[in-house]
Motif scaffolding. Structure first.
Motif, PDB file in Angstrom:
ATOM      1  N   THR A 137      10.415  29.528  24.714  1.00  0.00           N
ATOM      2  CA  THR A 137       9.268  29.980  25.501  1.00  0.00           C
ATOM      3  C   THR A 137       8.415  30.905  24.635  1.00  0.00           C
ATOM      4  N   SER A 138       7.210  31.174  25.089  1.00  0.00           N
ATOM      5  CA  SER A 138       6.364  32.104  24.335  1.00  0.00           C
ATOM      6  C   SER A 138       6.995  33.491  24.303  1.00  0.00           C
ATOM      7  N   GLN A 139       7.759  33.822  25.337  1.00  0.00           N
ATOM      8  CA  GLN A 139       8.471  35.105  25.332  1.00  0.00           C
ATOM      9  C   GLN A 139       9.545  35.126  24.246  1.00  0.00           C
ATOM     10  N   ASP A 140      10.233  33.989  24.050  1.00  0.00           N
ATOM     11  CA  ASP A 140      11.253  33.905  22.997  1.00  0.00           C
ATOM     12  C   ASP A 140      10.630  34.137  21.622  1.00  0.00           C
ATOM     13  N   LEU A 141       9.436  33.606  21.415  1.00  0.00           N
ATOM     14  CA  LEU A 141       8.808  33.636  20.102  1.00  0.00           C
ATOM     15  C   LEU A 141       7.853  34.805  19.915  1.00  0.00           C
ATOM     16  N   GLY A 142       7.636  35.567  20.954  1.00  0.00           N
ATOM     17  CA  GLY A 142       6.659  36.650  20.908  1.00  0.00           C
ATOM     18  C   GLY A 142       7.179  37.953  20.339  1.00  0.00           C
ATOM     19  N   THR A 143       8.463  38.011  20.038  1.00  0.00           N
ATOM     20  CA  THR A 143       9.035  39.241  19.494  1.00  0.00           C
ATOM     21  C   THR A 143       9.492  39.024  18.057  1.00  0.00           C
ATOM     22  N   LEU A 144       9.641  40.097  17.331  1.00  0.00           N
ATOM     23  CA  LEU A 144      10.148  40.024  15.966  1.00  0.00           C
ATOM     24  C   LEU A 144      11.552  39.431  15.953  1.00  0.00           C
ATOM     25  N   GLU A 145      12.387  39.884  16.892  1.00  0.00           N
ATOM     26  CA  GLU A 145      13.757  39.380  16.971  1.00  0.00           C
ATOM     27  C   GLU A 145      13.774  37.880  17.245  1.00  0.00           C
ATOM     28  N   GLY A 146      12.859  37.413  18.091  1.00  0.00           N
ATOM     29  CA  GLY A 146      12.770  35.997  18.398  1.00  0.00           C
ATOM     30  C   GLY A 146      12.380  35.164  17.188  1.00  0.00           C
ATOM     31  N   LYS A 147      11.468  35.692  16.384  1.00  0.00           N
ATOM     32  CA  LYS A 147      11.042  34.980  15.176  1.00  0.00           C
ATOM     33  C   LYS A 147      12.166  34.949  14.135  1.00  0.00           C
ATOM     34  N   ILE A 148      12.893  36.040  14.009  1.00  0.00           N
ATOM     35  CA  ILE A 148      14.020  36.085  13.067  1.00  0.00           C
ATOM     36  C   ILE A 148      15.086  35.075  13.479  1.00  0.00           C
ATOM     37  N   LEU A 149      15.388  35.020  14.768  1.00  0.00           N
ATOM     38  CA  LEU A 149      16.363  34.050  15.267  1.00  0.00           C
ATOM     39  C   LEU A 149      15.868  32.626  15.027  1.00  0.00           C
ATOM     40  N   LEU A 150      14.587  32.385  15.271  1.00  0.00           N
ATOM     41  CA  LEU A 150      14.032  31.056  15.060  1.00  0.00           C
ATOM     42  C   LEU A 150      14.152  30.643  13.594  1.00  0.00           C
ATOM     43  N   ARG A 151      13.900  31.557  12.678  1.00  0.00           N
ATOM     44  CA  ARG A 151      14.058  31.245  11.248  1.00  0.00           C
ATOM     45  C   ARG A 151      15.469  30.770  10.939  1.00  0.00           C
ATOM     46  N   LYS A 152      16.464  31.487  11.467  1.00  0.00           N
ATOM     47  CA  LYS A 152      17.864  31.105  11.235  1.00  0.00           C
ATOM     48  C   LYS A 152      18.152  29.736  11.848  1.00  0.00           C
ATOM     49  N   GLU A 153      17.658  29.516  13.044  1.00  0.00           N
ATOM     50  CA  GLU A 153      17.880  28.234  13.708  1.00  0.00           C
ATOM     51  C   GLU A 153      17.217  27.085  12.946  1.00  0.00           C
ATOM     52  N   ILE A 154      16.042  27.336  12.373  1.00  0.00           N
ATOM     53  CA  ILE A 154      15.357  26.306  11.600  1.00  0.00           C
ATOM     54  C   ILE A 154      16.157  25.955  10.346  1.00  0.00           C
ATOM     55  N   VAL A 155      16.674  26.965   9.657  1.00  0.00           N
ATOM     56  CA  VAL A 155      17.515  26.703   8.478  1.00  0.00           C
ATOM     57  C   VAL A 155      18.704  25.832   8.875  1.00  0.00           C
ATOM     58  N   ASP A 156      19.361  26.187   9.975  1.00  0.00           N
ATOM     59  CA  ASP A 156      20.512  25.407  10.444  1.00  0.00           C
ATOM     60  C   ASP A 156      20.111  23.972  10.754  1.00  0.00           C
ATOM     61  N   ARG A 157      18.997  23.791  11.450  1.00  0.00           N
ATOM     62  CA  ARG A 157      18.549  22.441  11.830  1.00  0.00           C
ATOM     63  C   ARG A 157      18.142  21.617  10.610  1.00  0.00           C
TER      64      ARG A 157
END
Length: 86
Positions: A45-65
């Protein structure tokens, strides 16, 4: 009648990928990579991606994917060079 309003959010992300080995692995597996990233992003959601923590988590998830899509642990880091939520 209650008014029903649909909202569509779009995310544009441009990545720079740091990896070891053959970078052609990314190109050869692009359909798998696109699918994996679209599935991942559509779960956010935009809330998931709207925070610094959300972006950091997304980066890790992208590397995994990416590593799952190419079948080898070659991608070590991704960098957001453009990140837009509309």
């Amino acid at each position: 009648l209650a008014a029903h309003r649909e909202c569509e959010e779009r995310v544009k992300i441009v990545l720079d990928v740091e990896m070891t080995g053959n970078p052609e692995l990314l190109e050869a597996n692009m359909p798998k990579i696109r699918d994996a990233l679209l599935m991942l992003l559509s779960s956010k959601t935009s809330q998931d991606l709207g925070t610094l923590e959300g972006k950091i988590l997304l980066r890790k998830e992208i590397v995994d994917r990416l590593n799952q899509a190419i079948g080898q642990p070659k991608v070590s880091r991704v960098y957001f060079t453009d990140f837009v939520i509309q």
